[in-house]
Design an enzyme around this catalytic site. Structure first.
Site, PDB file in Angstrom:
ATOM      1  CB  SER A   7       2.768  40.219  -8.389  1.00 24.89           C
ATOM      2  OG  SER A   7       1.978  39.070  -8.628  1.00 24.89           O
ATOM      3  CG  ASP A  34       3.064  36.424 -10.872  1.00 26.79           C
ATOM      4  OD1 ASP A  34       4.095  36.205 -11.532  1.00 26.79           O
ATOM      5  OD2 ASP A  34       3.050  37.151  -9.858  1.00 26.79           O
ATOM      6  CG  MET A  36       1.146  30.642 -11.231  1.00 26.11           C
ATOM      7  SD  MET A  36       1.023  30.549  -9.443  1.00 26.11           S
ATOM      8  CE  MET A  36       2.113  31.905  -8.998  1.00 26.11           C
ATOM      9  CG  MET A 136      11.503  32.864 -10.749  1.00 27.37           C
ATOM     10  SD  MET A 136      10.132  34.024 -10.567  1.00 27.37           S
ATOM     11  CE  MET A 136       9.461  33.602  -8.956  1.00 27.37           C
ATOM     12  CG  ASP A 174       8.427  37.493  -9.342  1.00 28.24           C
ATOM     13  OD1 ASP A 174       7.867  37.756  -8.272  1.00 28.24           O
ATOM     14  OD2 ASP A 174       7.854  36.970 -10.313  1.00 28.24           O
ATOM     15  N   GLY A 175       9.870  37.748  -6.011  1.00 25.63           N
ATOM     16  CA  GLY A 175       9.605  36.793  -4.935  1.00 25.63           C
ATOM     17  C   GLY A 175      10.168  37.220  -3.596  1.00 25.63           C
ATOM     18  N   GLY A 196       4.404  41.496  -4.623  1.00 24.57           N
ATOM     19  CA  GLY A 196       2.989  41.137  -4.565  1.00 24.57           C
ATOM     20  C   GLY A 196       2.419  41.473  -3.214  1.00 24.57           C
TER      21      GLY A 196
HETATM   22  C1  DX5 Z   1       5.747  33.680  -7.528  1.00 25.51           C
HETATM   23  C2  DX5 Z   1       5.285  34.804  -8.442  1.00 25.51           C
HETATM   24  C3  DX5 Z   1       5.583  36.138  -7.850  1.00 25.51           C
HETATM   25  C4  DX5 Z   1       5.027  36.319  -6.485  1.00 25.51           C
HETATM   26  C5  DX5 Z   1       5.360  37.652  -5.909  1.00 25.51           C
HETATM   27  O1  DX5 Z   1       5.362  32.475  -8.023  1.00 25.51           O
HETATM   28  O2  DX5 Z   1       5.918  34.745  -9.678  1.00 25.51           O
HETATM   29  O3  DX5 Z   1       5.301  37.198  -8.717  1.00 25.51           O
HETATM   30  O4  DX5 Z   1       3.673  36.079  -6.440  1.00 25.51           O
HETATM   31  O5  DX5 Z   1       4.708  37.739  -4.683  1.00 25.51           O
HETATM   32  P1  DX5 Z   1       5.462  38.118  -3.347  1.00 25.51           P
HETATM   33  O6  DX5 Z   1       6.003  39.489  -3.562  1.00 25.51           O
HETATM   34  O7  DX5 Z   1       4.349  38.092  -2.352  1.00 25.51           O
HETATM   35  O8  DX5 Z   1       6.519  37.108  -3.091  1.00 25.51           O
HETATM   36 ZN    ZN Z   2       6.009  36.673 -11.127  1.00 23.72          ZN
END
Ligand code: DX5
Ligand code: ZN
Length: 217
Positions: A7, A34, A36, A136, A174-175, A196
């Site tokens: 990410s 990502d 937001m 998620m 993811d996460g 990420g």
């Molecule tokens: C969360 C995002 C993810 C997240 C992943 O809101 O959708 O993609 O940033 O990051 P890590 O791997 O650091 O949790």
């Molecule tokens: Zn994501």
């Protein structure tokens, strides 16, 4: 084979292209983008212009995760900016079936994402219409959060649901995924791993990517 999707939320934006090249050279398959909006999630990241700045400069498959309200309004802009797949949250789409068809009308792949508190039943009816489902494993909004353990069972139940119907759909998670928990996530049924902080906040991206491969072998 399990695919890795770093990410760019955790990349160094001041040298974004360099960081993208580093993960590409390390042999990952996807680039996870990502987005937001400060409404659907309590944080703002970046929009289509940032993705556009990478267009034509990477061969990675571009996977756009829209954590935004009214995603239909922005699909075309992200396709023009280079998206190969558009992923929308079921919680943000009252007409999810229509939204998925709309995404596919641009010739890109379509996916649906679920927050940790959203039941699998919310996407059951659109399984025939998606290429990928994203589970998620943190509440979206920020990188670097802790993996929610109960999501492992949710991944298993999603895999069973997909297998039972005989569909071929990727399961992305993811996460909070790191070298310690990635094997459990893959064993549960994940086929695409987003990471990420675990990939970008390390001394050697290349070694970390290799370690991820080893961990799921
Ligand atoms: C969360 C995002 C993810 C997240 C992943 O809101 O959708 O993609 O940033 O990051 P890590 O791997 O650091 O949790
Ligand atoms: Zn994501």
């Amino acid at each position: 084979m399990v695919k890795l999707a770093p990410s760019i939320l955790s990349a160094d934006f001041s040298r974004l292209l360099e960081h993208v090249k580093e993960v590409e050279d390390a042999g990952v398959e996807y680039l996870h983008v990502d987005v937001m909006d400060g409404h659907f999630v309590p944080n703002i990241s970046f929009g289509a212009p940032v993705l556009m700045s990478l267009k034509g400069k990477t061969n990675l498959f571009v996977d756009v995760h829209l954590m935004i309200e009214n995603p239909d309004q922005y699909v075309e802009r992200f396709v023009k900016a280079g998206a190969d797949l558009i992923n929308v949250h079921v919680e943000a789409c009252p007409h999810i079936h229509r939204t998925l068809q709309y995404i596919k009308s641009f010739g890109v792949k379509a996916a649906v994402a679920l927050n940790p508190g959203t039941p699998l039943s919310s996407i059951e009816e659109v399984l025939p219409d998606v290429d990928m489902v994203l589970i998620m494993s943190v509440n979206p909004g920020f990188g670097g959060q802790r993996y929610i353990e109960s999501m492992t069972d949710k991944i298993k139940r999603l895999k069973a649901m997909i297998d039972e119907k005989g569909f071929k759909i990727d399961i992305q998670v993811d996460g909070g995924i790191n070298l310690d928990n990635v094997k459990a996530v893959v064993d549960a049924g994940a086929t695409i791993i987003v990471a990420g902080s675990a990939i970008f906040n390390t001394d050697s991206i290349k070694e970390t990517v290799l370690a991820f491969r080893d961990a799921v072998k």
